[in-house]
Enzyme design. Structure first.
Site, short mmCIF file in Angstrom:
data_model
loop_
_atom_site.label_atom_id
_atom_site.label_comp_id
_atom_site.label_asym_id
_atom_site.label_seq_id
_atom_site.Cartn_x
_atom_site.Cartn_y
_atom_site.Cartn_z
N TRP A 165 -9.51 0.98 -36.80
CA TRP A 165 -10.10 -0.35 -36.55
C TRP A 165 -10.24 -0.59 -35.07
CZ3 TRP A 165 -7.71 -5.80 -36.28
CH2 TRP A 165 -8.68 -6.78 -36.50
C1 LIG Z 1 -11.16 -10.16 -36.37
C2 LIG Z 1 -10.52 -11.46 -36.61
C3 LIG Z 1 -10.58 -12.43 -35.64
C4 LIG Z 1 -9.96 -13.66 -35.83
N1 LIG Z 1 -9.96 -14.53 -34.80
C5 LIG Z 1 -9.20 -15.64 -34.88
C6 LIG Z 1 -9.04 -16.48 -33.75
O1 LIG Z 1 -9.56 -16.21 -32.66
N2 LIG Z 1 -8.26 -17.58 -33.88
C7 LIG Z 1 -7.66 -17.90 -35.06
O2 LIG Z 1 -6.95 -18.91 -35.10
N3 LIG Z 1 -7.80 -17.13 -36.16
C8 LIG Z 1 -8.55 -15.99 -36.09
N4 LIG Z 1 -8.65 -15.16 -37.19
C9 LIG Z 1 -8.03 -15.56 -38.47
C10 LIG Z 1 -6.55 -15.23 -38.58
O3 LIG Z 1 -6.27 -14.03 -37.94
C11 LIG Z 1 -6.15 -15.18 -40.05
O4 LIG Z 1 -6.52 -16.37 -40.66
C12 LIG Z 1 -4.64 -15.01 -40.26
O5 LIG Z 1 -4.14 -14.00 -39.41
C13 LIG Z 1 -4.32 -14.70 -41.71
O6 LIG Z 1 -2.96 -14.46 -41.87
P1 LIG Z 1 -2.35 -13.68 -43.15
O7 LIG Z 1 -0.89 -13.79 -43.04
O8 LIG Z 1 -3.01 -14.13 -44.39
O9 LIG Z 1 -2.83 -12.16 -42.96
P2 LIG Z 1 -2.27 -10.98 -42.03
O10 LIG Z 1 -1.70 -11.50 -40.77
O11 LIG Z 1 -3.36 -9.97 -41.93
O12 LIG Z 1 -1.06 -10.39 -42.88
C14 LIG Z 1 -1.19 -9.62 -44.03
C15 LIG Z 1 -0.05 -8.61 -44.04
O13 LIG Z 1 0.08 -8.01 -45.33
C16 LIG Z 1 0.25 -6.61 -45.17
N5 LIG Z 1 -0.23 -5.98 -46.41
C17 LIG Z 1 -1.50 -5.88 -46.85
N6 LIG Z 1 -1.53 -5.29 -48.06
C18 LIG Z 1 -0.23 -5.00 -48.38
C19 LIG Z 1 0.39 -4.38 -49.51
N7 LIG Z 1 -0.32 -3.97 -50.56
N8 LIG Z 1 1.75 -4.26 -49.51
C20 LIG Z 1 2.49 -4.70 -48.45
N9 LIG Z 1 1.94 -5.27 -47.36
C21 LIG Z 1 0.59 -5.43 -47.34
C22 LIG Z 1 -0.56 -6.27 -43.94
O14 LIG Z 1 -0.18 -5.04 -43.37
C23 LIG Z 1 -0.26 -7.48 -43.05
O15 LIG Z 1 0.89 -7.30 -42.29
C24 LIG Z 1 -9.30 -13.94 -37.05
C25 LIG Z 1 -9.27 -12.96 -38.05
C26 LIG Z 1 -9.86 -11.73 -37.85
C27 LIG Z 1 -9.78 -10.71 -38.92
S1 SF4 Z 2 -3.20 1.89 -34.00
FE1 SF4 Z 2 -4.65 3.34 -33.10
S2 SF4 Z 2 -5.32 4.63 -34.83
FE2 SF4 Z 2 -4.34 2.83 -35.69
S3 SF4 Z 2 -6.08 1.42 -36.09
FE3 SF4 Z 2 -5.21 0.88 -34.08
S4 SF4 Z 2 -6.43 2.06 -32.61
FE4 SF4 Z 2 -6.79 2.97 -34.63
#
Ligand SMILES: Cc1cc2nc3c(=O)[nH]c(=O)nc-3n(C[C@H](O)[C@H](O)[C@H](O)COP(=O)(O)OP(=O)(O)OC[C@H]3O[C@@H](n4cnc5c(N)ncnc54)[C@H](O)[C@@H]3O)c2cc1C
Ligand code: SF4
Ligand code: SF4
Lengths: 592, 114
Positions: free
Chosen positions: B48
């Site tokens: 990514w």
């Molecule tokens: C590219 C991007 C830019 C963004 N920009 C902003 C911004 O500028 N400002 C803002 O406020 N918000 C932003 N957001 C939104 C924000 O990041 C999300 O709303 C928030 O992080 C969601 O939190 P979460 O806990 O649901 O997901 P996450 O923080 O992604 O947590 C999910 C976790 O579950 C784990 N997981 C997944 N599948 C499994 C499994 N099967 N078993 C065990 N573990 C698993 C993952 O590894 C991860 O640690 C952005 C999002 C993205 C993707």
């Molecule tokens: S930690 Fe390194 S290999 Fe893994 S998704 Fe991020 S940039 Fe790619």
């Protein structure tokens, strides 16, 4: 049989991301020292999930006005469609408090001369968020949560509509993990990778959403029989072309307008867009405008940084280094100077998120975050019908869920429930199925390129699924258009994949087993998406889902579309759920 | 965009229980090459591009290289991680160098901007 690891918790948290880490912290605050809090995470919580590249702004903060004003803004930003105002309001009331907790944990906040946080537009604040995830994780460590990294959760354990816990496999040790919780919080994020991405081959994960959240929270809730909501409302990202980096920095931060190839700032000209607020029109409408301009052959479409706030252009690269560093490399390698030339945009593959500008997820009871399955709670992107919570709101949502969980645990004196050994054996067989199949099928034959003659790899299955979704369920190559005929073809193929083809899915090692489960989960979510879009016979989110057979909004659908999956018949039954407006006012306007 | 590992710098994180790049990748992509005992990405297309591994490597052995389908050769972006900040050096294809020092953490000794 695999070696087994048994874990018992009072509060079991699945997914140590944005929501999960703060849930652990809050559980400790309200639950006291004796509470056993466990986090199970498929990666390493210091660097996992959506925050792993860093972020440069918290998109939810009450800089001005009231929590009610924020609700009014959120509603407007998805075209006045129904949202769970109770949930958004509950987050808005506490979000500022949460931000101060993270500031105290070391998050560098940008400030104005008067000492207040530096705002970006109305509701965002700027941060130096390169270490946002390690700082978030530090709250879980501080709470002395017991953390199991590199365990991929595959299934919830459900007994008579009560969540008992979950099972998964160790990504490194290959062991079978059996986790029980008196209460369980599922927060494994949203879903990327259902549709075919723009970039191919060695750049296929160069997409906007975090590609390693593959819909496991939605799929697991669905399989658990929980009521699901709003899978008819996906997020279609308009982002920087090729890298799909976030554009809030440009649009909100610098006030850079979208322009077409003729240099026209179309959002400020067309009466329809103007009626929605022009430059700051709701997110789906801006997506729609991008599509229309492109289809009218007035592309490429740019974000015109040369017309933005010039003082901000100087800091632009720095801001991107905090969040999407590779775009700075991309500019350097393509001789692009963003202060002199506009930045080209593109529409990417749709994603399902509950906490960003989308609202797919599990349906929850009042503001407890408890799903319709007893003792199963959700937060972050996993929670449905309450968009625009973002990072700060996901932290907050994790906290609120934890508080309700601890209260329910104490009020009801919940105990751990026994699991039938046969159930566990079945679950273990399912969990390792794709890998055991690989072993079984290997003697049957291997082609000279090392692939099995008797099976299909997770990658190949993913490609097939993405092609179907792209071409028949409104992907990027079809400019997000769908109709019933297309949907019926998508339905047929996804059904075939789920019911007939999964028996050939083979995983060569533990990493491949993760990929196999990613595709199993995504296919489950595809089914939800197809049935929800098909049920909503109107176009309520133009730009996100364009129904050519029902191009207008229809007041009969001014409601949520919820569903339940029936394991016996494999049907997703959709139904309407009424919307309750709590914050008065015109839903198509912002209050401030 | 895939991390490329310089074999002359990578020592396989000898002494660590698990190589740091392998430990941190959110997509479980970095792994040890069985014969060379140096780090390698399992599948470049699955990355990514979060640069977590690049920042975590104690020997600066990892360089983020853009896929050639997206960008020209030979620009570079190199992070140097300090206690409370990260210093980025960007060298574009024409050799122009820019440096950015970005704050990462507020702590007691905030003055330490190394
Ligand atoms: C590219 C991007 C830019 C963004 N920009 C902003 C911004 O500028 N400002 C803002 O406020 N918000 C932003 N957001 C939104 C924000 O990041 C999300 O709303 C928030 O992080 C969601 O939190 P979460 O806990 O649901 O997901 P996450 O923080 O992604 O947590 C999910 C976790 O579950 C784990 N997981 C997944 N599948 C499994 C499994 N099967 N078993 C065990 N573990 C698993 C993952 O590894 C991860 O640690 C952005 C999002 C993205 C993707
Ligand atoms: S930690 Fe390194 S290999 Fe893994 S998704 Fe991020 S940039 Fe790619
Ligand atoms: S962190 Fe650096 S030195 Fe350690 S294994 Fe990875 S590339 Fe090699």
């Amino acid at each position: 049989m695999a070696d087994r690891v048994y874990i018992d918790a009072d509060v079991l948290i699945l997914g140590g991301g944005t929501a999960g880490c703060l849930a652990a912290w809050e559980a400790r605050q309200v639950g006291g020292d004796d509470l056993k809090i466990v986090i199970v995470e498929k990666a390493f919580i210091r660097h996992s999930g959506s925050l792993s590249a860093g972020m440069n702004a918290l998109n939810m903060y009450i800089n001005q006005g009231t929590p009610e004003d924020y609700v009014s803004y959120v509603r407007y930003d998805i075209c006045g469609a129904p949202i769970r105002e109770d949930i958004v309001l509950s987050v808005a009331r506490e979000v500022n408090d949460t931000v101060s907790i993270l500031e105290a944990a070391g998050l560098p906040m940008k400030k104005k001369e008067d000492g207040r946080y530096l705002n970006r537009g109305k509701w965002n604040i700027e941060v130096n968020g390169s270490l946002l995830k390690p700082i978030t994780a530090s709250k879980a460590y501080e709470a002395k949560a017991e953390i199991y990294n590199r365990v991929y959760i595959t299934e919830l354990i459900i007994k008579d509509n009560v969540c008992v816990g979950a099972v998964g496999f160790g990504v490194r040790d290959g062991k079978f993990y059996i986790c029980r919780g008196k209460v369980t919080l599922l927060c494994t994020g949203g879903a990327a990778g259902l549709w075919r991405p723009n970039n191919r081959r060695d750049a296929h994960h160069r997409i906007w959403y975090f590609p390693f959240n593959c819909g496991s929270s939605y799929a697991m809730c669905k399989r658990a029989g929980a009521e699901m909501t709003s899978f008819d409302m996906r997020l279609v990202p308009v982002r920087t072309k090729d890298t799909f980096s976030p554009t809030g920095t440009l649009a909100i931060g610098m006030g850079a307008p979208m322009v077409n190839a003729l240099g026209d700032s179309f959002m400020e000209k067309d009466p329809y867009y103007l009626s929605w607020g022009g430059h700051t029109a709701p997110t789906p409408i801006r997506m729609l405008a991008f599509q229309r301009e492109t289809l009218a052959h007035r592309s490429p479409i740019y974000m015109d940084t040369t017309r933005g706030d010039s003082a901000k252009v100087i800091g632009l690269k720095g801001q991107y280094l905090d969040m999407s560093p590779s775009i700075v490399l991309y500019w350097g390698c393509n001789d692009h100077d963003p202060s002199r030339e506009p930045i080209e945009l593109d529409g990417g593959d749709p994603h399902l998120v509950g906490a960003h500008a989308g609202m797919s997820g599990a349906w929850t009871r009042d503001i407890s975050r408890e799903t319709t399955v007893d003792r199963l709670y959700v937060s972050g992107d996993a929670l449905g019908a309450a968009p625009s919570r973002f990072i700060s709101g996901s932290w907050t949502c994790g906290r609120i869920a934890a508080r309700h969980m601890v209260k329910a645990l104490k009020d009801n004196s919940y105990q751990l429930l026994e699991i039938n050994p046969d159930t566990l054996d079945d679950m273990e067989n399912r969990t390792y199925g794709p890998m055991r199949r690989f072993e079984e099928k290997s003697p049957e034959g291997v082609w000279t390129d090392g692939t099995l003659s008797g099976g299909v790899s997770p990658k190949d299955m993913e490609s097939r699924m993405q092609k179907i979704m792209d071409e028949y369920c409104g992907g990027r190559t079809h400019w997000y258009f769908v109709n019933e005929t297309y949907l019926s073809i998508a339905r047929k193929h996804i059904k075939r994949m789920r019911n007939d083809q999964l028996q050939y899915l083979c995983a060569r090692d533990l990493h491949d087993l993760q990929l196999a489960w990613d595709v199993i989960n995504r296919l489950d979510v595809c089914q939800l998406v197809i049935e929800h879009i098909s049920f909503r016979k109107e176009t309520r989110f133009p730009g996100y889902v364009n129904r050519t057979d029902y191009p207008e909004t229809n007041p009969d659908y001014d409601c949520f579309i919820n569903s339940r999956w029936d394991a016996e018949t494999d049907e997703v039954k959709c139904f309407k759920v009424p919307y309750q407006q709590l914050v008065p006012g015109d839903r198509r306007k912002q209050s401030i | 965009m895939p991390p490329k590992v310089d074999p002359t710098k990578c020592d396989g994180c000898q002494g660590e229980k698990e190589p740091l790049c392998e430990q941190v990748c959110p997509g479980n992509l970095m792994t040890m090459h069985k014969e060379s005992l140096k780090a390698i990405i399992r599948e470049p297309g699955d990355c990514w591009d979060c640069m977590t591994c690049t920042k975590a490597c104690p020997r600066q052995a990892i360089q983020t290289v853009l896929q050639y389908q997206l960008a020209y050769f030979p620009g570079k972006l190199i992070p140097m991680v300090g206690t409370n900040s990260v210093t980025w050096t960007s060298i574009d294809c024409n050799g122009k160098v820019e440096r950015f020092v970005m704050k990462t953490l507020v702590s007691g000794d905030d003055e330490d901007e190394d």
